[in-house]
Structures are given as C-alpha cells and as structure tokens.
Design a protein around this motif. Structure first.
Motif, mmCIF file in Angstrom:
data_model
loop_
_atom_site.group_PDB
_atom_site.id
_atom_site.type_symbol
_atom_site.label_atom_id
_atom_site.label_comp_id
_atom_site.label_asym_id
_atom_site.label_seq_id
_atom_site.Cartn_x
_atom_site.Cartn_y
_atom_site.Cartn_z
ATOM 1 N N TRP A 1 41.077 34.987 47.925
ATOM 2 C CA TRP A 1 41.450 35.362 46.542
ATOM 3 C C TRP A 1 40.587 36.517 46.067
ATOM 4 O O TRP A 1 41.066 37.457 45.455
ATOM 5 N N GLU A 2 39.299 36.403 46.372
ATOM 6 C CA GLU A 2 38.348 37.421 45.965
ATOM 7 C C GLU A 2 38.708 38.762 46.612
ATOM 8 O O GLU A 2 38.791 39.797 45.956
ATOM 9 N N ALA A 3 38.929 38.709 47.935
ATOM 10 C CA ALA A 3 39.220 39.935 48.678
ATOM 11 C C ALA A 3 40.508 40.583 48.181
ATOM 12 O O ALA A 3 40.625 41.802 48.113
ATOM 13 N N ASP A 4 41.461 39.764 47.828
ATOM 14 C CA ASP A 4 42.760 40.303 47.407
ATOM 15 C C ASP A 4 42.799 40.638 45.919
ATOM 16 O O ASP A 4 43.789 41.185 45.441
ATOM 17 N N GLY A 5 41.760 40.242 45.205
ATOM 18 C CA GLY A 5 41.704 40.567 43.775
ATOM 19 C C GLY A 5 42.880 40.013 42.996
ATOM 20 O O GLY A 5 43.395 40.672 42.085
ATOM 21 N N ILE A 6 43.309 38.799 43.327
ATOM 22 C CA ILE A 6 44.540 38.308 42.683
ATOM 23 C C ILE A 6 44.317 37.910 41.226
ATOM 24 O O ILE A 6 45.267 37.652 40.504
ATOM 25 N N TYR A 7 43.058 37.875 40.769
ATOM 26 C CA TYR A 7 42.815 37.497 39.372
ATOM 27 C C TYR A 7 42.429 38.692 38.516
ATOM 28 O O TYR A 7 41.987 38.544 37.382
ATOM 29 N N ALA A 8 42.558 39.889 39.080
ATOM 30 C CA ALA A 8 42.169 41.079 38.326
ATOM 31 C C ALA A 8 43.202 41.389 37.253
ATOM 32 O O ALA A 8 44.406 41.335 37.507
ATOM 33 N N ALA A 9 42.704 41.699 36.071
ATOM 34 C CA ALA A 9 43.597 42.135 34.998
ATOM 35 C C ALA A 9 43.741 43.647 35.091
ATOM 36 O O ALA A 9 42.755 44.350 35.262
ATOM 37 N N ARG A 10 44.965 44.139 35.006
ATOM 38 C CA ARG A 10 45.176 45.591 35.102
ATOM 39 C C ARG A 10 45.523 46.139 33.729
ATOM 40 O O ARG A 10 46.390 45.613 33.038
ATOM 41 N N LYS B 1 49.951 41.218 27.549
ATOM 42 C CA LYS B 1 48.536 40.960 27.811
ATOM 43 C C LYS B 1 48.088 39.676 27.125
ATOM 44 O O LYS B 1 48.569 39.323 26.054
ATOM 45 N N ARG B 2 47.158 39.026 27.769
ATOM 46 C CA ARG B 2 46.508 37.850 27.177
ATOM 47 C C ARG B 2 45.045 37.891 27.530
ATOM 48 O O ARG B 2 44.685 38.015 28.696
ATOM 49 N N PHE B 3 44.215 37.787 26.496
ATOM 50 C CA PHE B 3 42.764 37.794 26.681
ATOM 51 C C PHE B 3 42.287 36.359 26.465
ATOM 52 O O PHE B 3 42.227 35.886 25.331
ATOM 53 N N ASP B 4 42.032 35.665 27.557
ATOM 54 C CA ASP B 4 41.471 34.314 27.481
ATOM 55 C C ASP B 4 39.994 34.421 27.821
ATOM 56 O O ASP B 4 39.631 34.985 28.851
ATOM 57 N N ARG C 1 48.787 33.187 33.826
ATOM 58 C CA ARG C 1 49.150 34.158 34.868
ATOM 59 C C ARG C 1 50.474 33.777 35.508
ATOM 60 O O ARG C 1 51.347 34.618 35.695
ATOM 61 N N MET C 2 50.622 32.494 35.835
ATOM 62 C CA MET C 2 51.869 32.057 36.484
ATOM 63 C C MET C 2 53.048 32.179 35.524
ATOM 64 O O MET C 2 54.193 32.329 35.948
ATOM 65 N N GLN C 3 52.743 32.128 34.225
ATOM 66 C CA GLN C 3 53.816 32.249 33.237
ATOM 67 C C GLN C 3 54.173 33.708 32.948
ATOM 68 O O GLN C 3 54.980 33.974 32.060
ATOM 69 N N GLY C 4 53.572 34.612 33.687
ATOM 70 C CA GLY C 4 54.000 35.997 33.584
ATOM 71 C C GLY C 4 53.161 36.873 32.677
ATOM 72 O O GLY C 4 53.548 37.992 32.366
ATOM 73 N N TYR C 5 52.015 36.385 32.248
ATOM 74 C CA TYR C 5 51.142 37.213 31.426
ATOM 75 C C TYR C 5 50.191 38.012 32.303
ATOM 76 O O TYR C 5 49.813 37.572 33.389
ATOM 77 N N ASN C 6 49.823 39.157 31.786
ATOM 78 C CA ASN C 6 48.747 39.927 32.379
ATOM 79 C C ASN C 6 47.460 39.412 31.738
ATOM 80 O O ASN C 6 47.115 39.786 30.628
ATOM 81 N N VAL C 7 46.795 38.510 32.443
ATOM 82 C CA VAL C 7 45.683 37.777 31.845
ATOM 83 C C VAL C 7 44.351 38.443 32.157
ATOM 84 O O VAL C 7 44.072 38.766 33.311
ATOM 85 N N MET C 8 43.544 38.646 31.128
ATOM 86 C CA MET C 8 42.160 39.054 31.341
ATOM 87 C C MET C 8 41.272 37.838 31.087
ATOM 88 O O MET C 8 41.255 37.295 29.986
ATOM 89 N N PHE C 9 40.597 37.403 32.122
ATOM 90 C CA PHE C 9 39.725 36.228 32.037
ATOM 91 C C PHE C 9 38.389 36.611 32.673
ATOM 92 O O PHE C 9 38.135 36.301 33.822
ATOM 93 N N PRO C 10 37.562 37.319 31.906
ATOM 94 C CA PRO C 10 36.348 37.889 32.475
ATOM 95 C C PRO C 10 35.142 36.956 32.366
ATOM 96 O O PRO C 10 35.189 35.931 31.682
#
Length: 831
Positions: free
Chosen positions: A27-36, A43-46, A76-85
């Motif tokens: 997951w880390e290598a693929d950056g699947i949790y990165a917000a663009r 967008k969603r800022f959690d 994220r699964m619901q289709g939001y561009n999530v920022m979770f920093p």
RNA sequence: GGGCGAGUGGCGGAACGGCAGACGCGCCGGCCUUAGGAGCCGGUGUCGCAAGACGUGCGAGUUCGAAUCUCGCCUCGCCCACCA
C-alpha cells in the motif's frame, strides 16, 4: 451425506503474521492513500489530532486513530478524494527534559521518537497520507509560523505586556490560563502547583474573538465541548457603575455588576487588594492595617484565595464612596474574595442579594438591605436572597420601587447612563492567551530589541529565525537561548545597530493552531500554505481527538482560523464543521495510563500475538467510541475467532455441495437479504462513528454466511456476493485480512480502491414480518404476516389470539393500536 | 456551589417512545478428536418443574405503551469554581 462441511477446511488457517506486513509495504509503495490536489472527485478532509512524539504509540493512540481511519477508508471507497494526513507535534517540554536528564539533544530525542511512532502507525495499517506529513519542529514548518506570528503582531493580535501570569516553578515556564488545571491550579504537563508572577509576556489577543467563539451556529460539536468553551469564555452581561469617593474624591471607583437592579442595596464596596486605587484612598490611620492585609493577600494568593469555604477576610481602608442612587456614604473595604483579574477588580457589595457579600457583611457587621422581594412572599431570614422568582419586584429603591426586577436592570442602568454614572457592560472570564515560553525547544519568536527602536519584527527575508542546536542544557532555570551569544546578538532592522534577540519561544499550542492548513500544501515555499489549496480542502469535514483539549487546542485553533481570516489569509470562519471526541482508554486499574503507574498497554505485543486487524477490530468493538474505558483484553479472542470464521467462510473447502433441493431458494433469499440489509446499516454506523455496532452487524452477516455454507450454499452466486460484500464492509476496520482474502478470491487489487457496495432495496426487503402483539403494552403473542396485510386483518388476527383472549377475558378491547410494521397493542377496558 | 455526562445480565455492551439484553466475552452441555488453550452445534437475565411472574440505580409522573420523555432523589465520572 457423511462428509460434513462444518469441519474446518484442511487449508491454511487465518494467520495474520503471514500477510499483514506484506500489504502494509505494498500500500505504501503504491501510494494508494495519497490525496491528489488535482483529483476531480469531491474532496474530503478527514483529520485526527496529530500526536506529541512522546516515545511510543500506546493503545490509546490506536483507539483514537483507528476510528477516523475507518471513516477515511470508507469515504475513499465511496468515491471521495480523501485527505487523511498525519504529522507530529514536535516541540515541547518533555524533549527538553529528556535532554537535561539523559544528555541527549531534544531534536535527537524527538526525531527518534517520531521514527518509532511512524513505524508503529504503519504497523496499525493506518491509511495516512505520509506524503503530507508535517513535523512542527522542522524549520520549514516553524519558518511560516514565525511569518504568521509577525502578521498577527502587525495586526495587533500578538502583543507584549506586563501582567500577573501563571508560572510553573518546576518547568520554569509561564502557562496560559487554559493550561492550569483544577482547583489546586496545577501545570497541565507536570502537575506542579503554579504560582502567580508579574512578568512581561507575549500574548495573543484571543479576547477580541470571545463573542465570535461563543457562536456555535452551524457547527456540529459535541455538547460538552460547547458547554466547556462557553463556560470558559464566561460572558456576563450587566453594567459598569461609577462610585464617587470621599474624602478626596480622587477618582471614581468603577465596578462591574450583573445585578444593577440591586444598586439601592449596595451598602459597602470591596476592592481587590491589588486594586490601584487602594493606596490612594487609604487613610493614614488605616494605612498600617491595609498594608499588612495587602501583603498577606499577596502571599496567600496562590493557595488560600482558592478555597471557597474559607472565612471571609478584609479590612476597612478608612475611605467612603457615594452610592449613586441613594447618595449614601458607604465604607470601602478591601478583601481577597474580590479578584483583581475579573471585571474591574472592584465590586459594589449588596449583601442582601449576594451570598459572598452577605457572608462578608455578617463577618464585619455591615448593613444588609433587601431591595428585591417576591411580591407575595417573605424575605428570607439569615441569608441572601439570590434565587429569582417570577413576581419579584424592587422594594426600598426610590422611584424604582415596585418595578419587576427584570425590568429594573435596564431601567436603572439607563438612569445611571443619563447621569454619566454607569453604562451597560459585558465582561468575560476569558483572558488573552499567554503565548511565550521561557524554554528552548519551541519556535523562536521573531522579534529583536533595539535600544533605540524597541521591539522590532525580524524582516520576512530573514526567516526562519533558526533555533541553534549547540546550546547548553544545564537546568539553570532560564532558557539556554539566553546564554547563546550568537543567537542573542542581532541587528536592528530599522537602524542596523546591535540589538538583542527575543529568547522566548512560542507555546506549542501555536504549532497546533494551524498545522491542518499546512497539510493542504505541505511543501509550499511561498507562504505558510497555498491559498488555493486551502480553499479547496478546508474546512475539515470531520476532526477527531481527545476532549481534554476542550479549552486549549480546540479553542486556539478556532481563534487562529478566525484571526487568519481577518488577515485575509483563509476564507473559512471555522477550522472544522464537525468535531467528535473519542473516549479515553484507561489502565486496567481504571487510572490514566502512565509509565509511572506501570499500567500502560503496549500495542506491539498484542499485534505480535493477534495481528493488527484483531487489535483494531477489538478496540473498535469494546464499546461506544466516544466512551472509552479501562483496558481489558478479555474478548479479543472473540474477535480473533470472528476473523478466523471469516477466513474459513471466504475460502470454503471446495467440492462438497449438499443436496438441499427446494430449500435452496428460501435460503438464498435469506442470505441476499442479510447481505443487502447490512450494507447501509454498516455505512450509517461508520459515518456516525458507531464502530461497535457496525462490527456486530458484520459478525451477524458472517454468521449468516456460515449458516448458508452449512446448508450447502457455498458454491452459489448469493454466497459469493455475500462474502465479497462482507470483505468490502470489513475493509475499513480490518484492512489486511480483507485485502488478503480479496486477492485469494481473485479480486482486483486493491480492495481499498473498490467501490463501496450498493444495497438493492428489493433484495433487502423481507417478504414476511413478525409483529409483536401486546396487551396493555405487555408482549403476549406474535403474528407472522406479509408486509401488505391490511390493518383490519391484522387486528382480527391479534384479537383471535388465544393469548390475547385470555387477557381480554371476554370483554371487547377499548382500543387497538397498530404501528404499521412495528406492533399491535390491544388495550383492555379500564375498570 | 455551578455545568455536563453516565447508571441495563457474571463481564464489555445492544435497543427511531413500541419484542429489554443484539453482537461478543465468560460459563454449562454436546459433537469431533490420541489430545485441545483448535473447530462446530445447543443452552445461558432472575424466580419457577411448568404455565407464568418479575426485571434497565431509587421514587413519582406523562402515555395505549417508558431503559428511552418530565420532576425529585442516590451513586459515579469529567469540567469549572469567592467570576461580582
């Protein structure tokens, strides 16, 4: 059939150690949790509060962070561009204390702790976007904090002034009033009792925003937080009234009161011993007594003045004031029950209508005059009349006698206003935020002092003022910066002459007052944040963290947002729309977890034994997330068993499909129903942060799947659908096992990038329902009906029930209440 | 003293004013096992053989119906506290 499908399949068992690390790395290598930033999806800022890097992540961090991680993952699964920093609150005293105790540099200590905690958060499988990480002790961060400080300084929102401040003698540092806890006034970090000291200090003008901070309109905050902030700000409406003085009429004494309606009952005045007019007004024959009392009060300030049930003390200062309504001469006293920091530091004493004044009047034999009374009632004996009654009116109050007290507040204030002896006034308990700290490990305040030009801001192009690393940490009680010649020496930006640098650093709560803005553009070089990015991401949709920050961080970050708005730097009024507090995980002994008590539960050993998914799910399952509770690992086996059952259900032993004939259709429908009712129920629970009930629903679906498997449905489409939905619904809570099983079943990588399942209402609907039948509200029978059964028919069926008949005893019911789809209640006639 | 929150089985806890105790833990019994700290099945609020009765801190009230709403107490937790 002799071959049973109930037996554990011969295949692999659930063994989290075999795959959790693998997925974390991928997951880390693929950056699947990165917000663009350029992602077109909504967008969603959690956000969850970043931790202080104290050393190790403990189980409480897991508890706090798993909840918002679940929500972010679902979004994220619901289709939001999530920022979770995530980031680290890098500055703070413990680092400096570690430096003193162990001779290790605060930076070394801090960054080493950050490494540990970052690793532990990866072990959690948390879906943080590490590309946006913010570390506040990094010059690239505090540079912009200094820049913000200067903006606030220029706007007059940061200022330096002399005042009585709270001082922690152990940490040798001043504290904001918010950081002094409890009746016995202890330092929020070390627990030492604080002292008052008169010092020149940096402040933020948070009181400019007191009224706005009281406005929670449209904000989804927990009620206790709103209540605590409201109480903390402590707005009181009333009047300021001037009392002329005798004998010299030096200066009128201004008082604040919430009860201007009782001014006719003001029979003496009391000043705080610190009040500036005390020395002026005191008569010669009273001077010795007054001086002695003032000295006593000063000494007693720290401890005794806090005690509410202590006997009242005070002395007459020999002077008199004139009651502006009665024109009577009333004596002026000083007493330490009047606080210098609140209102005007002086009160008109109305013993008849204030308990403290009453007690004081009793103590010193001063007159007590009732000026408000219930229209019909009697005056109390031997106590102040404080309670309000609806019909109370003024008595013994000249032209105002007979007027309802509620009216008199305004009428008397207006009368005083006309004579320029008073005005409507509002007072707050909230004080300005003491922002400077006399310690090393913090953001340097970017100010230099020139003999000629006084305090001058460091020019922007000279930022950051870098914290030097080569300092001496001997515990001298003053900041190591004070003895660092290179740091100390500066030049005046105005005249270029030699100047001295400010050695105070900023309170760490300044760091956390804007970190959420930095996440929006963490690498931005041209300012604290990119305004376009901040506009795009802010406000935070869901902010989570501990309620212990109610009147500290949670007040400060609202203040900062408003101040930056007024500086034109952000366009939002509030940092977050929605705030939720997780509960606190206590030690098994029901005390706060602390190393000194030895009751800290480290997550690592649990993870080693049960895996990250089990620990996450268990923490979320033990109870309502906002409740917390004492740590008790009993029950984690149940979670482990559940995941084991999911494992076996998702990978059923192949081959054997039982001959179930005509039952198959009904069983299939039941499984589909379970599948499709669970989807929205779980989503709603996640959204409402009800993780415990969400997990219980996932368990129920698991049980339904296993029943289906036992009935021989393991090869069916409905079974496959149920398993796939279950895995997707579980993915936010138990991301590793969901991913592993998803892959083994041939699902496309990654399950965390799959769309959230959609419930089909027609499959969720039940074709029969069971209606409870009550007699007088007590359950007596049940009816099984189809949803479209007409009410009249249901009523007939209910009345026909022998259980109902028994209680009716031959009589006709007086009423039959039907709540469609819920129940039937037969009401028997009353005797 | 003020404000807020919470009291439900042996335990953690479920329950839009509508079937109290979902889901788990623990415990009891069974199956399968050389074995079980694995897996599976069943039971488990209290009293009672049963029918049934009683049950959500205590006491009132509202309601056809209250764990849930109202009032008054009790206990625990948190926050604030001589704030005029």
């Amino acid at each position: 059939m002799t071959e049973t499908t109930t037996r554990t399949p011969r295949g692999e068992r659930y063994d989290p150690a075999a795959f959790e690390a693998k997925w974390q790395q991928r997951w880390e290598a693929d950056g699947i949790y990165a917000a663009r930033d350029d992602d077109p999806r909504p967008k969603r800022f959690d956000l969850t509060m970043y931790p202080y890097p104290s050393g190790d992540l403990h189980i409480g961090h897991w508890y706090a962070m798993t909840g918002p991680d679940i929500v972010a993952r679902m979004h994220r699964m619901q289709g939001y561009n999530v920022m979770f920093p995530m980031g680290f609150d890098g500055f703070g005293l413990p680092a400096e204390n570690a430096a003193i105790d162990r001779n290790i540099h605060p930076a070394t200590w801090t960054y080493s702790n950050i490494d540990t905690m970052r690793r532990q958060m990866r072990l959690m499988g948390a879906s943080f976007d590490w590309a946006r990480e913010v570390v506040t002790c990094d010059p690239s961060y505090y540079r912009w904090q200094q820049w913000l400080f200067l903006k606030l300084y220029e706007a007059g929102l940061a200022y330096k002034a002399v005042g009585a401040v709270d001082w922690c003698p152990k940490d040798k540092v001043v504290l904001a009033r918010e950081q002094v806890l409890g009746t016995d006034r202890r330092c929020w970090r070390c627990g030492t009792q604080v002292e008052k000291r008169d010092l020149e200090q940096w402040y933020f003008r948070i009181t400019n925003y007191s009224d706005e901070l009281l406005d929670f309109d449209g904000l989804d905050y927990p009620e206790p937080i709103k209540a605590m902030q409201t109480n903390w700000i402590g707005r009181s409406e009333g009047a300021e009234i001037d009392f002329a003085t005798e004998p010299d009429d030096v200066e009128a004494i201004r008082v604040f009161t919430t009860r201007p309606d009782t001014v006719f009952g003001a029979t003496f005045m009391v000043l705080a011993p610190e009040h500036p007019l005390v020395s002026v007004l005191t008569t010669d024959e009273r001077r010795d007594a007054v001086t002695a009392y003032v000295a006593d009060a000063r000494r007693a300030t720290e401890i005794d003045r806090l005690s509410t049930d202590r006997e009242k003390t005070g002395v007459f200062i020999g002077a008199y004031a004139i009651n502006p309504m009665t024109n009577e001469r009333i004596p002026i006293w000083i007493a330490d029950y009047v606080l210098p920091g609140y209102g005007t530091g002086a009160i008109m004493a109305v013993p008849a209508h204030d308990e403290r004044d009453y007690e004081f009047a009793q103590q010193f034999d001063l007159p007590i005059r009732y000026v408000v009374a219930p229209a019909a009632g009697e005056l109390p004996q031997g106590q102040a009349l404080v309670e309000h009654t609806e019909d109370e009116v003024l008595i013994d109050s000249g032209e105002f006698s007979g007027m309802p007290a509620s009216e008199a507040i305004g009428a008397i204030t207006r009368a005083l206003e006309e004579r320029s002896q008073g005005s409507f006034a509002v007072t707050y308990r909230q004080r300005d935020w003491v922002a400077g700290r006399q310690r090393y490990w913090g953001t340097p305040i970017p100010i230099v002092y020139c003999d000629e030009h006084g305090a001058q801001p460091v020019p922007e192009d000279q930022l950051p003022v870098v914290l030097p690393t080569d300092v001496d940490f001997a515990p001298t009680g003053v900041s190591p910066l004070q003895s660092h010649a290179l740091f100390l020496n500066a030049t005046c930006p105005v005249c270029g002459a030699a100047a001295r640098r400010e050695t105070d650093t900023m309170d760490t709560f300044v760091d956390s007052s804007w970190y959420f803005l930095r996440y929006c553009s963490p690498a931005f070089e041209d300012g604290p944040f990119d305004p376009a990015r901040v506009d795009a991401w802010m406000p935070i949709h869901l902010y989570t963290g501990g309620s212990e920050h109610a009147v500290m961080h949670l007040l400060y970050f609202r203040f900062f947002t408003k101040a930056l708005r007024d500086l034109g730097l952000v366009s939002v009024d509030e940092p977050t729309q929605k705030l939720r507090n997780q509960g606190q995980i206590l030690g098994a002994d029901h005390n706060r977890m602390s190393k000194s008590r030895g009751n800290v539960q480290a997550p690592d050993e649990l993870v080693a034994r049960y895996g990250s998914d089990s620990v996450r799910a268990f923490l979320m399952f033990i109870g309502p997330w906002d409740q917390g509770g004492p740590w008790n690992p009993t029950g984690i086996d149940g979670i482990q068993r559940w995941l084991g059952r999911v494992w076996n259900a998702a990978l059923p032993a192949g081959g054997a499909v039982a001959d179930i004939g005509h039952e198959a259709e009904e069983l299939t429908r039941a499984l589909r129903r379970a599948t499709h009712t669970t989807i929205d129920a779980v989503a709603t629970d996640y959204e409402g942060l009800r993780f415990n009930t969400a997990i219980s629903k996932l368990m129920e679906l698991t049980n339904a799947i296993i029943r289906a498997r036992e009935a021989g449905l393991a090869g069916s489409d409905a079974y496959a659908e149920a398993v796939e939905v279950l895995l997707k619904l579980m993915a936010p809570v138990t991301p590793h096992v969901a991913e592993e099983l998803w892959e083994r079943r041939g699902g496309a990588y990654s399950i965390h990038q799959q769309p959230w399942p959609v419930a089909d209402p027609s499959l969720a609907a039940s074709d029969t329902l069971e209606l409870p039948v009550q007699v007088d509200g007590k359950l007596r029978d049940r009816l099984v009906v189809t949803p479209d059964t007409p009410p009249a028919e249901i009523e007939a069926m209910a009345l026909a029930s022998e259980h109902v008949q028994r209680y009716l005893n031959g009589r006709a019911p007086s009423k039959v209440i039907q709540i469609p789809g819920r129940l039937v209640n037969v009401v028997t006639p009353r005797d």
